[in-house]
Design a protein around this motif. Structure first.
Motif, PDB file in Angstrom:
ATOM      1  N   THR A  87       0.964  -1.296   0.041  1.00 39.93           N
ATOM      2  CA  THR A  87      -0.002   0.221  -0.067  1.00 39.93           C
ATOM      3  C   THR A  87       0.753   1.153   0.030  1.00 39.93           C
ATOM      4  OG1 THR A  87      -0.077   0.172   2.563  1.00 39.93           O
ATOM      5  CG2 THR A  87      -1.908  -1.190   1.266  1.00 39.93           C
ATOM      6  N   ASP A  88       0.127   2.451  -0.110  1.00 42.34           N
ATOM      7  CA  ASP A  88       0.918   3.715  -0.132  1.00 42.34           C
ATOM      8  C   ASP A  88       1.423   3.559   1.103  1.00 42.34           C
ATOM      9  OD1 ASP A  88       0.095   4.237  -2.661  1.00 42.34           O
ATOM     10  OD2 ASP A  88      -1.559   5.536  -2.137  1.00 42.34           O
ATOM     11  N   THR A  89       0.860   3.396   2.385  1.00 42.85           N
ATOM     12  CA  THR A  89       1.534   3.451   3.589  1.00 42.85           C
ATOM     13  C   THR A  89       2.620   2.652   3.739  1.00 42.85           C
ATOM     14  OG1 THR A  89      -0.737   4.173   4.521  1.00 42.85           O
ATOM     15  CG2 THR A  89       0.928   3.180   5.961  1.00 42.85           C
ATOM     16  N   GLY A  90       2.751   1.360   2.994  1.00 43.65           N
ATOM     17  CA  GLY A  90       3.627   0.204   3.221  1.00 43.65           C
ATOM     18  C   GLY A  90       4.901   1.028   2.495  1.00 43.65           C
ATOM     19  N   HIS A  91       4.757   1.586   1.122  1.00 44.36           N
ATOM     20  CA  HIS A  91       5.774   2.407   0.371  1.00 44.36           C
ATOM     21  C   HIS A  91       6.522   3.468   1.184  1.00 44.36           C
ATOM     22  CE1 HIS A  91       5.982   0.139  -3.347  1.00 44.36           C
ATOM     23  NE2 HIS A  91       4.548   0.244  -3.305  1.00 44.36           N
ATOM     24  N   ALA A  92       5.673   4.327   1.805  1.00 42.06           N
ATOM     25  CA  ALA A  92       6.110   5.360   2.610  1.00 42.06           C
ATOM     26  C   ALA A  92       7.324   4.548   3.887  1.00 42.06           C
ATOM     27  CB  ALA A  92       5.197   6.218   3.233  1.00 42.06           C
ATOM     28  N   LYS A  93       6.480   3.551   4.579  1.00 39.80           N
ATOM     29  CA  LYS A  93       7.476   2.919   5.514  1.00 39.80           C
ATOM     30  C   LYS A  93       8.742   2.429   4.996  1.00 39.80           C
ATOM     31  CE  LYS A  93       6.854  -0.587   9.041  1.00 39.80           C
ATOM     32  NZ  LYS A  93       5.975  -1.783   9.526  1.00 39.80           N
ATOM     33  N   LEU A  94       8.559   1.721   3.747  1.00 40.68           N
ATOM     34  CA  LEU A  94       9.787   1.359   3.337  1.00 40.68           C
ATOM     35  C   LEU A  94      11.043   2.483   2.867  1.00 40.68           C
ATOM     36  CD1 LEU A  94       8.907  -1.233   0.429  1.00 40.68           C
ATOM     37  CD2 LEU A  94      10.394  -1.662   2.414  1.00 40.68           C
ATOM     38  N   ARG A  95      10.711   3.513   2.552  1.00 37.31           N
ATOM     39  CA  ARG A  95      11.593   4.698   2.216  1.00 37.31           C
ATOM     40  C   ARG A  95      11.959   5.036   3.534  1.00 37.31           C
ATOM     41  NH1 ARG A  95       7.547   5.841  -1.787  1.00 37.31           N
ATOM     42  NH2 ARG A  95       6.380   7.295  -0.367  1.00 37.31           N
ATOM     43  N   GLY A  96      11.127   5.357   4.450  1.00 39.55           N
ATOM     44  CA  GLY A  96      11.678   5.832   5.655  1.00 39.55           C
ATOM     45  C   GLY A  96      12.729   5.291   6.554  1.00 39.55           C
ATOM     46  N   LEU A  97      12.120   3.662   6.387  1.00 29.62           N
ATOM     47  CA  LEU A  97      13.142   2.796   7.158  1.00 29.62           C
ATOM     48  C   LEU A  97      14.295   2.374   6.658  1.00 29.62           C
ATOM     49  CD1 LEU A  97      10.428   0.779   9.138  1.00 29.62           C
ATOM     50  CD2 LEU A  97      11.790   2.502  10.169  1.00 29.62           C
ATOM     51  N   LEU A  98      14.484   2.267   5.252  1.00 32.27           N
ATOM     52  CA  LEU A  98      15.545   1.992   4.430  1.00 32.27           C
ATOM     53  C   LEU A  98      16.604   3.212   4.450  1.00 32.27           C
ATOM     54  CD1 LEU A  98      14.250   0.509   1.035  1.00 32.27           C
ATOM     55  CD2 LEU A  98      15.582  -0.467   2.933  1.00 32.27           C
ATOM     56  N   ALA A  99      16.073   4.510   4.776  1.00 27.67           N
ATOM     57  CA  ALA A  99      16.888   5.763   4.642  1.00 27.67           C
ATOM     58  C   ALA A  99      17.493   5.732   6.112  1.00 27.67           C
ATOM     59  CB  ALA A  99      16.070   6.917   4.647  1.00 27.67           C
ATOM     60  N   ALA A 100      16.551   5.091   7.000  1.00 28.61           N
ATOM     61  CA  ALA A 100      17.423   4.960   8.613  1.00 28.61           C
ATOM     62  C   ALA A 100      18.451   3.961   8.798  1.00 28.61           C
ATOM     63  CB  ALA A 100      16.260   5.233   9.491  1.00 28.61           C
ATOM     64  N   GLY A 101      17.941   2.848   8.208  1.00 29.44           N
ATOM     65  CA  GLY A 101      18.774   1.669   8.351  1.00 29.44           C
ATOM     66  C   GLY A 101      19.643   1.032   7.307  1.00 29.44           C
TER      67      GLY A 101
END
Length: 430
Positions: free
Chosen positions: A296-310
């Motif tokens: 989902t869009d929420t899932g894509h946003a979560k992917l982008r944010g946590l990939l940037a962090a980890g």
């Protein structure tokens, strides 16, 4: 209304004319005993002349239950002697396939019943309890009649155009629970289990394929498998004309495994240990393996944010993009375009700028490029083979630790091989 007890007993026994019921006995709690004998007088099987009576003996055969009790058919078998001294046949006993084949311990109809029940996936111990006999007695009958049925059903594996191979763990045996593997051979178009051969190397599968007729082998156009070197060798040796197809599920699974390997390594390097529920990469471990169109869009946003962090060097992101790009290859309409896309992906992944895991994935895609892109011609997968493996595993669970390969093979083929059960009533097993 008068009842002909002899005729009633003959109907219960189910043998018809030529067999006489001599008596019925059995104490309370014991199996019901029905004594029978043949009424006709045979001729010598060697010279065709008349024979003399030479005594008799009784054989007790397990039969189908009657009146809520297990039953035994006591067959008074007469022995005959040929008076012709030059005849090769000296003595012989009564034989009647309707009752039982030679050296049997159960009647023919009870053996057919046990074979059908085994083909329905029932446990042999359950059938043995129903007939009131031992497990080994039932299994010998099922093996004898089941093998005869599979050999007689020559049309069962005819017309195979796509042949699939896959490994299966059959059982563990010995002090150290050594694994014994097998290879399932499946008609990948119709989903029919053709056979199981011991081992998961190229030798067993090659031997089985070469045992088929030349006409049978020529009809096989597609050779389906996972990314297995031994099975590729078996197909190359035994079916050199067939086009090899790599199963799409296993190809994408390899890409998912690569993503997971990269994530674990980066996670270990950035956190100093295994991931926890608060670590960024651990929190998206399942999202990374989910198809992009299902996120989902929420899932894509979560992917982008946590990939940037980890993922400071972007290695996990690159692996995820490689996986999704490989999945898109299967959406390309033509094989020519698929070959170009796969070659470009494999070449890019082998660049030194990418992680070792992606380099390895690129080399694998390069080696299997022909098998992977042949799917665009055949549109056949190893899914039916995996389904046959699942059915074989059901028999393994029901059997509770069977370790005899031939017994296991017969039971699985009766259950998942789709034999023509109408042939069972016409058989006379050896």
């Amino acid at each position: 209304m008068a009842v002909d007890l002899t005729r009633a007993l003959l109907l219960i026994v189910g043998l018809g004319p030529g067999v006489a019921v001599l008596g019925v006995g059995g104490r309370r709690g014991d199996p019901l005993e029905i004594e029978v004998a043949l009424t006709g007088r045979p001729c010598c099987g060697g010279c065709g002349g008349p024979v003399w009576a030479h005594g008799e003996s009784s054989v007790s055969l397990a039969d189908l239950p009657a009146f809520g009790r297990s039953a035994r058919l006591v067959w008074n078998k007469r022995r005959w002697r040929c008076p012709d001294g030059s005849c090769a046949v000296c003595t012989f006993t009564d034989q009647e396939p309707r009752i039982a084949p030679p050296r049997a311990r159960v009647t023919a109809r009870a053996a057919r019943h046990a074979t059908r029940r085994t083909g329905a996936g029932r446990a042999v111990s359950e059938i043995a309890a129903e007939l009131g006999i031992g497990w080994h007695t039932v299994m010998r009958a099922v093996h004898r009649w089941g093998r005869a049925l599979l050999e007689a059903d020559t049309e069962r594996i005819d017309g195979v155009t796509a042949l699939g191979l896959d490994e299966i763990l059959m059982f563990r045996r010995g002090r150290y629970r050594r694994k014994h593997w097998g290879t399932t051979v499946v008609d990948a178009r119709r989903g029919v289990l053709a056979d199981i051969v011991p081992g998961r190397n190229a030798a067993g599968a090659t031997r089985w394929i070469r045992a088929r007729t030349v006409r049978w082998r020529k009809r096989v156009r597609w050779a389906v498998m996972d990314l297995s070197g031994p099975y590729r060798k078996a197909f190359s040796t035994a079916l050199p004309h067939a086009k090899q197809v790599a199963d799409p599920f296993h190809v994408v699974k390899l890409a998912n495994t690569t993503v997971d390997d990269v994530r674990r390594r980066v996670q270990n390097e950035t956190t100093g240990g295994r991931g926890t529920t608060h670590d960024p990469l651990y929190r998206i471990r399942r999202l990374l393996l989910t198809a992009a169109e299902r996120v989902t869009d929420t899932g894509h946003a979560k992917l982008r944010g946590l990939l940037a962090a980890g993922d400071p060097r972007g290695e996990v992101r690159d692996a995820w993009h490689a996986k999704e790009t490989l999945r898109l290859v299967y959406r390309v309409p033509s094989r020519k375009l698929a070959v170009e896309a796969l070659d470009e992906l494999a070449r890019d992944l082998q660049d030194e700028a990418f992680s070792p895991e992606l380099n390895r994935l690129g080399r694998t895609l390069r080696r299997w490029r022909t098998q992977i892109t042949n799917w665009h011609r055949s549109h056949v997968s190893n899914g039916p083979t995996e389904a046959a493996n699942n059915l074989a595993k059901l028999i393994k669970r029901v059997s509770f630790g069977i370790t005899n390969f031939e017994h296991y093979r017969i039971r699985v083929l009766l259950y998942a091989g789709k034999p023509d059960w109408s042939l069972l009533d016409t058989l006379t097993p050896r």
